[in-house]
Design a protein around this motif. Structure first.
Motif, PDB file in Angstrom:
ATOM      1  N   UNK A 269      -2.986   9.219  12.620  1.00 11.07           N
ATOM      2  CA  UNK A 269      -3.423   8.243  11.428  1.00 11.07           C
ATOM      3  C   UNK A 269      -4.532   8.998  10.392  1.00 11.07           C
ATOM      4  N   UNK A 270      -5.506   9.563  11.022  1.00 12.94           N
ATOM      5  CA  UNK A 270      -6.600  10.305  10.224  1.00 12.94           C
ATOM      6  C   UNK A 270      -6.020  11.348   9.140  1.00 12.94           C
ATOM      7  N   UNK A 271      -4.821  12.190   9.883  1.00 12.79           N
ATOM      8  CA  UNK A 271      -4.335  13.557   9.268  1.00 12.79           C
ATOM      9  C   UNK A 271      -3.233  13.123   8.409  1.00 12.79           C
ATOM     10  N   UNK A 272      -2.274  12.267   8.684  1.00 18.64           N
ATOM     11  CA  UNK A 272      -1.101  12.147   8.132  1.00 18.64           C
ATOM     12  C   UNK A 272      -0.799  10.830   7.448  1.00 18.64           C
ATOM     13  N   UNK A 273      -0.987   9.425   8.013  1.00 15.80           N
ATOM     14  CA  UNK A 273      -0.383   8.238   7.870  1.00 15.80           C
ATOM     15  C   UNK A 273      -1.304   7.729   6.776  1.00 15.80           C
ATOM     16  N   UNK A 274      -2.603   7.786   6.936  1.00 19.36           N
ATOM     17  CA  UNK A 274      -3.702   7.155   5.824  1.00 19.36           C
ATOM     18  C   UNK A 274      -3.751   8.050   4.652  1.00 19.36           C
ATOM     19  N   UNK A 275      -4.144   9.315   4.795  1.00 22.70           N
ATOM     20  CA  UNK A 275      -4.136  10.193   3.309  1.00 22.70           C
ATOM     21  C   UNK A 275      -2.701  10.372   2.635  1.00 22.70           C
ATOM     22  N   UNK A 276      -1.760  10.673   3.220  1.00 19.31           N
ATOM     23  CA  UNK A 276      -0.378  10.689   2.758  1.00 19.31           C
ATOM     24  C   UNK A 276       0.079   9.471   2.222  1.00 19.31           C
ATOM     25  N   UNK A 277      -0.025   8.392   2.775  1.00 22.25           N
ATOM     26  CA  UNK A 277       0.562   7.064   2.334  1.00 22.25           C
ATOM     27  C   UNK A 277      -0.523   6.188   2.098  1.00 22.25           C
ATOM     28  N   UNK A 278      -1.456   6.357   1.135  1.00 19.92           N
ATOM     29  CA  UNK A 278      -2.506   5.289   0.995  1.00 19.92           C
ATOM     30  C   UNK A 278      -2.012   4.049   0.530  1.00 19.92           C
ATOM     31  N   UNK A 279      -1.258   3.886  -0.307  1.00 21.31           N
ATOM     32  CA  UNK A 279      -0.649   2.419  -0.529  1.00 21.31           C
ATOM     33  C   UNK A 279      -0.137   1.762   0.708  1.00 21.31           C
ATOM     34  N   UNK A 280       0.721   2.649   1.524  1.00 22.28           N
ATOM     35  CA  UNK A 280       1.309   1.618   2.616  1.00 22.28           C
ATOM     36  C   UNK A 280       0.062   1.565   3.368  1.00 22.28           C
ATOM     37  N   UNK A 281      -1.015   2.217   3.660  1.00 17.75           N
ATOM     38  CA  UNK A 281      -2.024   2.100   4.512  1.00 17.75           C
ATOM     39  C   UNK A 281      -2.847   0.874   4.069  1.00 17.75           C
ATOM     40  N   UNK A 282      -3.038   0.501   2.750  1.00 16.05           N
ATOM     41  CA  UNK A 282      -3.611  -0.532   2.269  1.00 16.05           C
ATOM     42  C   UNK A 282      -2.917  -1.801   2.532  1.00 16.05           C
ATOM     43  N   UNK A 283      -1.417  -1.703   2.523  1.00 17.38           N
ATOM     44  CA  UNK A 283      -0.629  -2.731   2.798  1.00 17.38           C
ATOM     45  C   UNK A 283      -0.811  -3.136   4.217  1.00 17.38           C
ATOM     46  N   UNK A 284      -0.598  -2.095   4.959  1.00 18.78           N
ATOM     47  CA  UNK A 284      -0.491  -2.464   6.472  1.00 18.78           C
ATOM     48  C   UNK A 284      -1.776  -2.541   7.259  1.00 18.78           C
ATOM     49  N   UNK A 285      -2.902  -2.149   6.684  1.00 18.55           N
ATOM     50  CA  UNK A 285      -4.188  -2.340   7.230  1.00 18.55           C
ATOM     51  C   UNK A 285      -4.554  -3.533   7.948  1.00 18.55           C
ATOM     52  N   UNK A 286      -4.498  -4.597   7.277  1.00 20.98           N
ATOM     53  CA  UNK A 286      -4.726  -5.957   7.792  1.00 20.98           C
ATOM     54  C   UNK A 286      -4.218  -6.286   9.046  1.00 20.98           C
ATOM     55  N   UNK A 287      -2.676  -5.811   9.222  1.00 21.29           N
ATOM     56  CA  UNK A 287      -1.816  -5.880  10.408  1.00 21.29           C
ATOM     57  C   UNK A 287      -2.420  -4.854  11.548  1.00 21.29           C
ATOM     58  N   UNK A 288      -2.763  -3.597  10.986  1.00 24.51           N
ATOM     59  CA  UNK A 288      -3.129  -2.745  11.761  1.00 24.51           C
ATOM     60  C   UNK A 288      -4.411  -3.331  12.565  1.00 24.51           C
ATOM     61  N   UNK A 289      -5.533  -3.879  11.578  1.00 22.45           N
ATOM     62  CA  UNK A 289      -6.624  -4.547  12.300  1.00 22.45           C
ATOM     63  C   UNK A 289      -6.334  -5.552  13.114  1.00 22.45           C
ATOM     64  N   UNK A 290      -5.407  -6.616  12.952  1.00 18.68           N
ATOM     65  CA  UNK A 290      -5.201  -7.515  13.661  1.00 18.68           C
ATOM     66  C   UNK A 290      -4.828  -7.256  15.261  1.00 18.68           C
TER      67      UNK A 290
END
Length: 520
Positions: A269-290
């Motif tokens: 998540x730290x190396x690939x998912x969040x920095x490479x796909x920032x808009x995707x991370x923003x959209x999915x973050x509330x679900x990830x937090x849940x």
């Protein structure tokens, strides 16, 4: 200039494994020292990285090696180290070395006899496992990352399936099926990124911060990659392989599974998912937090229901990894730093807990808490004190390493990144705080059952078939020398990071700020 060190980190354990494969009889007489030598050299190389690392420089990769791998496909052997990966590389090398200390010094007594069964194969398996684990944290190419990510599955499968407990076959099959399925989904996400950007270079993709990829594609790729990483983490409800794997795995298998393999998922998540796909991370973050906070509470409640000590520690990992995922979901430097800190702290603390659970099972021939009878502080004060220390570290007592990561993850949820619903994350913070209270509850219940109370007569303790009864009596040898050698470094680091968290946070903060560039 120092790019040879990452190569050596992979080459040394690989060489050790190949020599065992090519010359099986040559090293038969020196097997106890064999694993110690190769894992010790690997640990020394990781400490060399730590000593030579440029702590005052800008947030960039160090010790880089970038060579053609498969030129026809544009794939490269790209390795490197930064403040995110360095602590995990050292943690991996340390835990692997301590596992060899535990095996090679204690031999059959340390592990209930499994070291005497196929010792050469066991050495080979652990060395190959180390190659895959370290390679995952070194890789700077998406496909290379995937290759190392997968390498660990086969040796861990055999570690559980060959040297595990009575239910080892079912547990190992469940482990491999879950993780392979998650890996297939993750590969589809990585290929989607490659097809859209034309590159697999993680550094280039991180610097682009999603440029050239539409938001809908970023969300799809983030979900696919995230599912693969979440299985390995493990995130609720993809965690069900974990308790069985931990319960049946040998002691060293549980230590490496909890201490390193779970970190491979969160590291992705730290190396690939969040920095490479920032808009995707923003959209999915509330679900990830849940999913993270459900995992925190679920893991704690499941722990309260357990009778088996190893299974309880396994379920505790679901809750602790929930705090890591909550930190990532905040998409803030504070939250991500907390997640990375909790990653390392969990590796140290839970690694120690599984070492201790193995020692308890070796003495009592069971890990069922009601059967242990209590009173360990009276019968084996050193072992009981060590178990108490590891438990209060895991429940997050201030001054020990387990406190800072969870506190920073909750603080990150108090003020999440711009674009995330603050009210929702405040709710997550409250639920996470409730989970922390429940964590304290199940560890205190465990200690009341195992370490406190009046001890039973030694004749009541469970005994393995065909073995002489083991009288558990008050004796200075309740913690043996090889156990003390394997556990002391973990105790020291838990205290060090608990009292001086800046040691780790100063290392992770600059790269975290760079990785979150498009989100800050």
């Amino acid at each position: 200039m120092m790019g040879w060190i990452p190569v050596a980190l992979l080459a040394v354990p690989l060489l050790g494994a190949l020599l065992l494969l090519l010359a099986p009889r040559t090293f038969r007489g020196v097997l106890p020292a064999y694993g110690l030598i190769f894992s010790g050299v690997t640990l020394a190389l990781s400490l060399a990285l730590l000593a030579l690392y440029d702590y005052g420089g800008p947030a960039r990769m160090r010790f880089e090696l970038d060579l053609p791998w498969i030129p026809g496909l544009g794939l490269r052997l790209h390795l490197g180290v930064d403040g995110v990966s360095l602590p995990l590389i050292v943690l991996t090398a340390l835990l692997t070395f301590l596992c060899f200390v535990y095996l090679c010094w204690g031999r059959a007594r340390a592990t209930g006899g499994f070291m005497s069964a196929r010792p050469r194969a066991l050495m080979f398996t652990l060395l190959v496992l180390e190659v895959g684990m370290i390679g995952t944290f070194l890789a700077l190419d998406l496909l290379l990352f995937f290759v190392f990510f997968e390498i660990v599955l086969i040796p861990m499968y055999f570690l559980i399936g060959v040297w595990g407990g009575e239910g080892r076959r079912a547990a190992s099959i469940k482990f491999i099926l879950y993780t392979l399925l998650g890996s297939v989904v993750m590969l589809l996400g990585l290929l989607l990124v490659w097809a859209q950007t034309g590159t697999l270079d993680i550094e280039a993709l991180t610097a682009a911060h999603g440029a050239g990829m539409p938001r809908s594609l970023q969300i799809l790729a983030f979900v696919a990659i995230g599912i693969g990483l979440a299985v390995k983490t493990p995130m609720w409800p993809l965690h069900t392989w974990l308790p069985d794997a931990h319960t049946e795995a040998p002691t060293v298998g549980s230590v490496l599974l909890a201490g390193v393999l779970l970190k491979m998922g969160t590291y992705g998540f730290a190396r690939i998912a969040i920095p490479v796909l920032p808009e995707g991370a923003t959209a999915v973050a509330p679900w990830l937090g849940a999913f993270a906070v459900v995992g925190i509470v679920y893991g704690a409640l499941a722990c309260l229901a357990q009778r088996d000590l190893k299974r309880m520690i396994a379920y505790s990992s679901v809750g602790h990894m929930g705090f890591v995922l909550l930190g990532f979901a905040t998409l803030t430097p504070v939250g991500v730093n907390g997640a990375l800190f909790a990653n390392v702290a969990h590796g140290l603390i839970t690694g120690l807990l599984f070492f201790l659970a193995g020692a308890v099972k070796e003495r009592y021939h069971t890990s069922e808490m009601p059967a242990l009878g209590g009173g360990m502080l009276a019968t084996m004060p050193r072992l009981g004190s060590m178990l108490t220390f590891a438990s209060i570290a895991s429940l997050g007592l201030p001054g020990l390493a387990g406190f800072w990561g969870e506190m920073l993850a909750l603080f990150g949820a108090f003020q999440p990144a711009n674009g995330l619903p603050r009210g929702l994350f405040l709710t997550y913070m409250v639920i996470g705080g409730l989970g922390a209270v429940l964590t304290a509850a199940y560890f205190l219940v465990m200690l009341s059952r195992v370490t406190h109370g009046r001890p039973r007569d030694s004749a009541e303790h469970h005994e393995a078939p065909d073995e002489r009864p083991i009288a558990v009596s008050l004796a200075p040898s309740d913690v043996r020398g090889y156990e003390l050698a394997a556990w002391t470094p973990l105790v020291v680091l838990i205290l060090l990071f608990g009292l001086w968290p800046g040691l780790l946070l100063s290392l992770t903060t600059p790269p975290v700020q760079a990785l979150l560039g498009a989100l800050s």
